[in-house]
Design a protein around this motif. Structure first.
Motif, short mmCIF file in Angstrom:
data_model
loop_
_atom_site.label_atom_id
_atom_site.label_comp_id
_atom_site.label_asym_id
_atom_site.label_seq_id
_atom_site.Cartn_x
_atom_site.Cartn_y
_atom_site.Cartn_z
N THR C 328 -4.93 -1.93 -3.79
CA THR C 328 -5.56 -3.06 -4.47
C THR C 328 -5.12 -4.39 -3.89
O THR C 328 -5.92 -5.32 -3.80
CB THR C 328 -5.21 -3.02 -5.97
OG1 THR C 328 -5.54 -1.73 -6.48
CG2 THR C 328 -5.96 -4.09 -6.73
N SER C 329 -3.84 -4.51 -3.51
CA SER C 329 -3.33 -5.82 -3.14
C SER C 329 -3.36 -6.08 -1.65
O SER C 329 -3.22 -7.23 -1.22
CB SER C 329 -1.89 -5.98 -3.65
OG SER C 329 -1.05 -5.04 -2.99
N ASP C 330 -3.55 -5.06 -0.84
CA ASP C 330 -3.45 -5.27 0.61
C ASP C 330 -4.65 -6.07 1.11
O ASP C 330 -5.78 -5.83 0.71
CB ASP C 330 -3.37 -3.92 1.31
CG ASP C 330 -2.71 -4.06 2.69
OD1 ASP C 330 -2.61 -5.19 3.19
OD2 ASP C 330 -2.30 -3.04 3.23
N ILE C 331 -4.40 -7.03 2.00
CA ILE C 331 -5.50 -7.82 2.53
C ILE C 331 -6.17 -7.13 3.71
O ILE C 331 -7.26 -7.51 4.12
CB ILE C 331 -5.06 -9.24 2.95
CG1 ILE C 331 -4.01 -9.18 4.05
CG2 ILE C 331 -4.55 -10.02 1.77
CD1 ILE C 331 -3.77 -10.52 4.73
N GLU C 332 -5.49 -6.14 4.30
CA GLU C 332 -6.08 -5.41 5.44
C GLU C 332 -6.44 -4.01 4.98
O GLU C 332 -5.55 -3.18 4.76
CB GLU C 332 -5.08 -5.32 6.59
CG GLU C 332 -4.82 -6.64 7.29
CD GLU C 332 -4.06 -6.47 8.59
OE1 GLU C 332 -3.56 -5.37 8.87
OE2 GLU C 332 -3.96 -7.46 9.33
N PRO C 333 -7.73 -3.68 4.85
CA PRO C 333 -8.07 -2.33 4.43
C PRO C 333 -7.55 -1.31 5.44
O PRO C 333 -7.38 -1.62 6.62
CB PRO C 333 -9.60 -2.33 4.38
CG PRO C 333 -10.05 -3.62 4.91
CD PRO C 333 -8.89 -4.49 5.21
N GLN C 334 -7.30 -0.12 4.98
CA GLN C 334 -6.82 0.94 5.86
C GLN C 334 -7.66 2.18 5.65
O GLN C 334 -7.94 2.56 4.51
CB GLN C 334 -5.35 1.24 5.52
CG GLN C 334 -4.81 2.51 6.20
CD GLN C 334 -3.33 2.71 5.93
OE1 GLN C 334 -2.49 1.86 6.27
NE2 GLN C 334 -2.96 3.82 5.31
N PHE C 335 -8.09 2.80 6.73
CA PHE C 335 -8.74 4.11 6.61
C PHE C 335 -7.64 5.15 6.73
O PHE C 335 -7.08 5.36 7.81
CB PHE C 335 -9.80 4.29 7.70
CG PHE C 335 -11.00 3.43 7.47
CD1 PHE C 335 -11.96 3.80 6.53
CD2 PHE C 335 -11.15 2.22 8.14
CE1 PHE C 335 -13.06 2.99 6.30
CE2 PHE C 335 -12.24 1.40 7.91
CZ PHE C 335 -13.20 1.79 6.98
N ASP C 336 -7.32 5.79 5.61
CA ASP C 336 -6.22 6.75 5.62
C ASP C 336 -6.49 7.88 6.61
O ASP C 336 -7.63 8.34 6.76
CB ASP C 336 -6.04 7.36 4.23
CG ASP C 336 -5.32 6.43 3.26
OD1 ASP C 336 -4.71 5.44 3.72
OD2 ASP C 336 -5.35 6.72 2.05
N LEU C 337 -5.43 8.32 7.28
CA LEU C 337 -5.54 9.47 8.19
C LEU C 337 -5.58 10.77 7.39
O LEU C 337 -5.00 10.86 6.30
CB LEU C 337 -4.34 9.50 9.13
CG LEU C 337 -4.14 8.27 10.02
CD1 LEU C 337 -2.91 8.48 10.90
CD2 LEU C 337 -5.37 8.05 10.90
N ASN C 338 -6.26 11.76 7.92
CA ASN C 338 -6.31 13.08 7.29
C ASN C 338 -5.73 14.13 8.22
O ASN C 338 -5.94 14.08 9.43
CB ASN C 338 -7.76 13.45 6.96
CG ASN C 338 -8.32 12.52 5.90
OD1 ASN C 338 -7.71 12.35 4.85
ND2 ASN C 338 -9.47 11.92 6.18
N PHE C 339 -4.98 15.06 7.61
CA PHE C 339 -4.40 16.17 8.37
C PHE C 339 -4.90 17.49 7.79
O PHE C 339 -5.59 17.50 6.77
CB PHE C 339 -2.86 16.10 8.32
CG PHE C 339 -2.35 14.82 8.91
CD1 PHE C 339 -2.50 14.54 10.26
CD2 PHE C 339 -1.72 13.87 8.10
CE1 PHE C 339 -2.03 13.36 10.79
CE2 PHE C 339 -1.26 12.69 8.64
CZ PHE C 339 -1.42 12.42 9.98
N ALA C 340 -4.52 18.58 8.45
CA ALA C 340 -5.00 19.90 8.03
C ALA C 340 -4.74 20.13 6.54
O ALA C 340 -5.60 20.63 5.81
CB ALA C 340 -4.33 20.98 8.86
#
Lengths: 368, 368, 368
Positions: C328-340
């Motif tokens: 909610t607070s981060d100014i830089e969105p992040q696309f979370d990484l996915n693993f197996a």
């Protein structure tokens, strides 16, 4: 000498557009303070700097490390994890990062995933300060770290403090460049009546703004006169205030006793270091040092300077937070009036505006 | 008599658009309450009225003064400054303003800057109330200050109170014009069962809404019967409730004992003065007086009326804040249903809507 | 067996668009939990479910009732009113509603107004749970209420709890489907080291996601081994975790002692019931049961299982709230990484996305 009386009270909107204010984009390519060196230890802490939450810790060898406080896998705040040697271990799935931010283990995976790193930030430790570079990593040049040698020199002695302020850093820099408020906001400490209308020499030198002031044969200000035991004398006073960078304002004050006990002139120097890191556009981390070159072992002087500095800077904090609240909550916007004494602040706002403009220009973002 | 049974339950959206609600622009050209007269003194206070923060103080001669609580130079809240005689001194740079808002000194400047004034607001003091005009200054006509002579007349005696309410003033006015809620929200004080379906005479007279009601040979309501020692009698009751302006609702209640100890009829009158100033579109300052013309020196009656009024008005405050929370937080908007008993409130909403519409029309803003 | 090692670390934005996250519209046509059955009584309570505030109470005969917590007349929250027999009485004007939401009296009106109803919601009580249908009433089919017979079966014994969590229900479901975090977030309770990289069988069966896991001849996890007095043995462990619906996750765990005191194999079963109702897109109501089929009358086992469950689930609550704050607070969105190991969660996100897409498609809203 430059005492303008003709800056017009109502600047044109066009001109206003060329001065930084709380809405101006933050300047990223600059060394900012991440913390006092002794705030960073083997206990991971987090701190939001220029809008980005940072996790800070030290390696076993004592080197300070800064990485983004957000695991790239499921956004867990890394500062809530733990250290395993020099490795930062995420508290959710145990993902591990070395001090450069490189993933070195993901327990659920047989192999270390490539390209699963967390952004790290260049740091530079100088005496009691750890500096951080929040801009593009390939622009991080340690030669650009501001020099504050008095903070690490045994010939000088400091008292220090830190505050979190709900205001923007532009307004805080303007406050630091403005000495005409001393007698009104700080009547009990640094304010003596002649400050309100004293003559200033103001100049812009590159991105640095410098104010010089000299006052001869005057009463010393209490904050220096009392701990140096000069209150019964007339002294010569010299001061220089410098907006050095978005992160730093330094003030150099000298009080000259023309004839001390031995009959010789004696100079007492005080360097005040104001360190500002925007947390967001509207809040700042603020660290300060009040450093002197006389009576180094005088514990009473320490205590007096600490108490007087805290009192004066808290007066600034209160005033700036009140102003920020007014500006934020008012339904009718106001274009503040400017007077001659506001010239240093306006020069600084112009310099900040130009820095922000240069940083957001296509040329730089293309990293040419 | 006018007991409508046919206002349709679901008004058309077109009609709804003609009634004021919490989103309707506030009406500025109106005398509002700035405070109880004894709230304003040589200690500067600040209060937000119609969205604008105001600093309030008195001159040495005792005249109340209101200016915008924002220095035109660097937006410092002037109420945090101090008084120097009749002059308001900003706490940041010592800029000084006379009671008209004119700058009379800026310490950093050799000459008084022209055109560096702070907006002042016309005030009118009437007995225990200081009224303020938040609209265009050249429309401020003291003849328009609402008359509440009973508040300053020694033949009457008041208890009083004040609350800050997190609701909009339109909903509060509707609540004051609505007596059908008395038995349900105020069963212990003003609510007697016959209120729910009593016949009302409702009329609109210009921008004033008037409700009349008469009830003969009935039990007195506890709030008046107890302190006047009438609970063992049947009385005639008359009441008139008036939406006088966006700032004022008055209720006139009479309780008639047909034969007192001397065998003569005796009337006990109670004037209730409800004073509302929107702080913002969604919050209000609320002051009230409960004023009587009998048993003036009866301290027990004072205490009873104060306690009963506070209890009843706090029930209103709670109900209106709950409703405001529902409206604000609900994800599905609702068009409230209207019934016959809502006619006074709807007439008031229509009047407020027309006032707002007139005020925002081009003709007025052109100050013709 | 299905241990993917090749889900690529950075999913394409296109693919991401097909997975539910905290911004995905909530799924309304589903039975959710309104509360523990013993939370709903003759004292009216209110609770926000899928963004809509609901008033909950029981009739004199004990039947649970749910209506929108907003009077259709002036938006008063009905839960602040009172019950008169089976009728809900608004606390503002005394408007009355029967359990179906139909208005049966408006005191200010001579006749009962038609079409002045409050929306009611279908409920279904099953053992200790009251389920609610927040979707279109004509789709409310009690045959769709999830089955949790162990919660009402005397051959089983439960401990239980509830929390309000500031996170979205999608992230919570992912957390429940993810066992690789056990050793890191829950080292003291359910986490044993082999969980991090244990082999899982994952499958999607309609909208249900199922994970199976078997572990033979291993140490029992403390949370089950201690209360069942098996810590000195090696056991076989079997577990199945199921995303059943947006409202329900169930986990079935078995611990098999190959030879108990009598020399026979003995199975200890634990059914964990996780019940989630979104309060809003970013907050959830969470109820849980930890239910076993052995040592039913063992008060020490009750106490241990309650304490261990609370400890583990609060670790989840903390972690998910920290993550929500980061996002909610981060100014830089992040696309979370996915693993197996994220496959179960991704399958669930895909299923939720498809449910949401189907519900917002024109076909359904036309109620075909």
């Amino acid at each position: 000498m430059n005492t303008l009386t003709s800056i017009k009270a109502a600047p044109s909107p066009l001109e206003l557009g060329r001065f930084a204010d709380e809405a101006t984009p933050l300047i990223r390519n600059c060394w900012y303070v991440a913390g006092f060196a002794d705030e960073i230890s083997r206990d991971i802490i987090s701190r939001r700097l220029l809008g980005i939450d940072i996790a800070l810790y030290r390696t076993l060898a004592g080197e300070a490390v800064a990485v983004r406080n957000r695991c790239p896998h499921r956004s867990f705040p890394l500062a809530k994890g733990k250290l395993d040697g020099d490795t930062l271990v995420c508290g959710y799935h145990g993902m591990q990062f070395d001090p450069s931010g490189r993933c070195v283990n993901m327990p659920s995976m047989p192999l270390v995933p490539t390209n699963a790193n967390v952004r790290s930030f260049p740091l530079a430790e100088r005496g009691p300060i750890v500096w951080i570079w929040m801009g593009e990593a390939d622009h991080a040049d340690e030669a650009l770290v501001p020099e504050t040698p008095w903070l690490a020199d045994p010939a000088w002695k400091s008292v220090r403090g830190q505050y979190h302020i709900k205001t923007d850093y532009v307004t805080m820099h303007e406050n630091l460049l403005d000495q005409t408020h001393f007698p009104f906001l700080h009547p009990g400490t640094v304010g003596t009546p002649e400050y309100a209308r004293s003559k200033l020499d103001v100049r812009r030198d590159g991105d640095v703004i410098v104010i010089d002031r000299a006052l001869r044969d005057a009463a010393p200000p209490g904050i220096y006169g009392v701990p140096m035991q000069l209150m019964d004398k007339k002294v010569d006073r010299f001061s220089e205030a410098r907006f050095v960078s978005p992160a730093l304002h330094t003030a150099y004050a000298s009080v000259v006793d023309r004839a001390d006990a031995s009959g010789e002139p004696k100079t007492y120097r005080f360097n005040i270091t104001h360190l500002l890191t925007p947390e967001t556009n509207g809040t700042i981390h603020y660290w300060w040092f009040n450093t002197r070159d006389e009576r180094l072992d005088d514990a009473e002087a320490d205590a007096f300077l600490l108490a007087a500095s805290e009192a004066a800077y808290l007066e600034d904090v209160d005033a700036l937070e009140w102003i920020s609240e007014v500006i934020t909550s008012d339904i009718e916007p106001q274009f503040d009036l400017n007077f001659a004494a506001d010239k240093p602040g306006l020069l600084m706002r112009r310099a900040l505006f130009e820095l922000a403009e240069a940083e957001t220009s296509p040329a730089l973002t293309a990293k040419d």
